[in-house]
Design an enzyme around this catalytic site. Structure first.
Site, mmCIF file in Angstrom:
data_model
loop_
_atom_site.group_PDB
_atom_site.id
_atom_site.type_symbol
_atom_site.label_atom_id
_atom_site.label_comp_id
_atom_site.label_asym_id
_atom_site.label_seq_id
_atom_site.Cartn_x
_atom_site.Cartn_y
_atom_site.Cartn_z
ATOM 1 N N ASP A 33 0.706 -1.169 -0.131
ATOM 2 C CA ASP A 33 -0.063 -0.211 0.015
ATOM 3 C C ASP A 33 1.089 1.214 -0.144
ATOM 4 O OD1 ASP A 33 -2.709 -0.981 -0.419
ATOM 5 O OD2 ASP A 33 -2.990 -1.074 1.551
ATOM 6 N N LYS A 55 -3.624 3.317 -3.408
ATOM 7 C CA LYS A 55 -4.870 4.631 -4.119
ATOM 8 C C LYS A 55 -5.074 5.810 -2.740
ATOM 9 C CE LYS A 55 -7.604 1.642 -1.859
ATOM 10 N NZ LYS A 55 -8.795 0.202 -1.168
ATOM 11 N N MET A 169 -7.176 8.758 9.983
ATOM 12 C CA MET A 169 -7.710 9.607 8.284
ATOM 13 C C MET A 169 -8.465 10.563 8.833
ATOM 14 S SD MET A 169 -8.598 6.239 6.831
ATOM 15 C CE MET A 169 -9.227 5.086 7.724
HETATM 16 C C1 LIG Z 1 -6.443 3.347 5.971
HETATM 17 S S1 LIG Z 1 -5.583 4.223 7.428
HETATM 18 C C2 LIG Z 1 -4.830 2.631 7.445
HETATM 19 C C3 LIG Z 1 -4.813 2.081 9.324
HETATM 20 C C4 LIG Z 1 -3.137 1.761 9.744
HETATM 21 N N1 LIG Z 1 -3.802 0.290 9.226
HETATM 22 C C5 LIG Z 1 -2.997 1.573 10.567
HETATM 23 O O1 LIG Z 1 -2.896 0.399 12.016
HETATM 24 O O2 LIG Z 1 -1.608 2.366 11.194
HETATM 25 C C6 LIG Z 1 -4.020 5.489 6.963
HETATM 26 C C7 LIG Z 1 -4.699 6.195 7.987
HETATM 27 O O3 LIG Z 1 -3.554 5.859 9.203
HETATM 28 C C8 LIG Z 1 -2.415 7.273 9.781
HETATM 29 N N2 LIG Z 1 -1.397 6.785 9.868
HETATM 30 C C9 LIG Z 1 -0.379 5.718 9.213
HETATM 31 N N3 LIG Z 1 0.772 5.700 9.234
HETATM 32 C C10 LIG Z 1 0.854 6.914 10.119
HETATM 33 C C11 LIG Z 1 1.936 7.457 10.301
HETATM 34 N N4 LIG Z 1 3.000 7.449 10.561
HETATM 35 N N5 LIG Z 1 1.846 8.947 11.013
HETATM 36 C C12 LIG Z 1 0.901 9.464 11.738
HETATM 37 N N6 LIG Z 1 -0.924 8.606 11.157
HETATM 38 C C13 LIG Z 1 -0.704 7.388 10.267
HETATM 39 C C14 LIG Z 1 -3.557 8.374 9.717
HETATM 40 O O4 LIG Z 1 -4.075 8.351 10.388
HETATM 41 C C15 LIG Z 1 -3.951 8.251 8.099
HETATM 42 O O5 LIG Z 1 -5.242 8.625 7.395
#
Ligand SMILES: C[S@@+](CC[C@H](N)C(=O)[O-])C[C@H]1O[C@@H](n2cnc3c(N)ncnc32)[C@H](O)[C@@H]1O
Length: 258
Positions: A33, A55, A169
């Site tokens: 991803d 995506k 998100m």
């Molecule tokens: C589609 S979701 C996936 C979340 C992922 N499965 C998880 O457990 O972290 C994507 C969101 O995760 C958060 N996110 C993922 N990686 C991040 C990071 N390194 N720092 C801050 N937020 C993060 C943000 O809110 C982003 O919009």
């Protein structure tokens, strides 16, 4: 045939699980991803095929179907297939849907949990999501609800839970989220932290409170932490033996507790 649904953690490769690391080193195909850190991808064996299925916002609506097809095609021709997702595969990563689709197509699916940004984001900024005197629980929600989902979030109820609210998100909708919580009666002084790109070189934390959140730009990816813990950095700098308050919110925390 087994497809491994693997959590890549929040960014820093040191936060991968040992099982994830082992699978990355042995996979023939890795389907990944957009939010998977390049340092994690560097751990994929050099001979492996890498397929980026990230995506982008506004991407085609059939993207999820396409990913299922790519995975099934990889499984038909490769020995070890890894589906690599940011954080934990079952936290807002559509991992559940992918697992269901693969099972329906006759595949076995093995899940390797990852360190979710929902936990790693606050932790990277020194924010404990639960702490005596602050919060005896935390609630993780999306700031970007799927309009097709019939289980809508009840922001009025969320405003009154008394737990730390962790929003994924929510970067581009931070102002709207604040509005909803304020309208539901949440204290305008409630501290908020936005932890951006947690555990990467670009990590940045914005500290503010609910009423002022709309005045800040929050860059994606970010975790919003809403609640009195959001003013803490328990691993931060010490001044005369005490932790330096982040935004001089000590008095606000006292206000909120009274
Ligand atoms: C589609 S979701 C996936 C979340 C992922 N499965 C998880 O457990 O972290 C994507 C969101 O995760 C958060 N996110 C993922 N990686 C991040 C990071 N390194 N720092 C801050 N937020 C993060 C943000 O809110 C982003 O919009």
């Amino acid at each position: 045939m087994t497809i491994h649904l693997v959590g890549a953690g929040p960014g820093d490769p040191d936060l991968l699980t040992l099982r994830a690391l082992r699978l990355l080193g042995t996979a023939d195909v890795v389907v990944y991803d957009r939010l998977v850190d390049t340092r994690v991808l560097d751990l994929v064996a050099p001979w492996a095929e890498r397929i980026d299925v990230g995506k982008r916002p506004g991407g085609p609506s059939d993207a999820q179907e396409r990913i299922h097809t790519i995975l099934l095609d990889a499984a038909a021709r490769a020995e070890v297939v890894v589906r690599l997702k940011g954080g934990d595969p079952f936290v807002f990563g559509r991992g559940g849907e992918e697992a269901e689709a693969l099972r329906a197509a006759g595949m076995d699916v093995a899940v390797v949990p990852g360190v979710s940004s929902a936990i790693a984001g606050p932790a990277a900024a020194g924010i404990p999501v639960t702490m005596r005197g602050h919060a005896s629980g935390f609630t993780v929600v999306t700031g970007h609800e799927d309009p097709a989902n019939s289980h809508h979030l009840d922001w009025d109820a969320l405003a009154h839970l008394g737990t730390t609210l962790v929003v994924l998100m929510g970067a581009s909708r931070a102002g709207t989220i604040a509005e909803r919580l304020l309208a539901a009666g949440m204290n305008p002084k409630t501290p908020v932290a936005a932890v951006q790109s947690a555990t990467t070189d670009a990590q940045r934390t914005v500290r503010t409170n609910l009423i002022n959140l709309e005045n800040h730009t929050v860059d994606s990816p970010a975790i919003l932490v809403i609640g009195t813990v959001a003013d803490l950095d328990v691993v931060g700098d010490l001044m005369e033996g005490r932790l330096v308050p982040k935004a001089n919110f000590d008095h606000l925390v006292a206000d909120l507790a009274s």
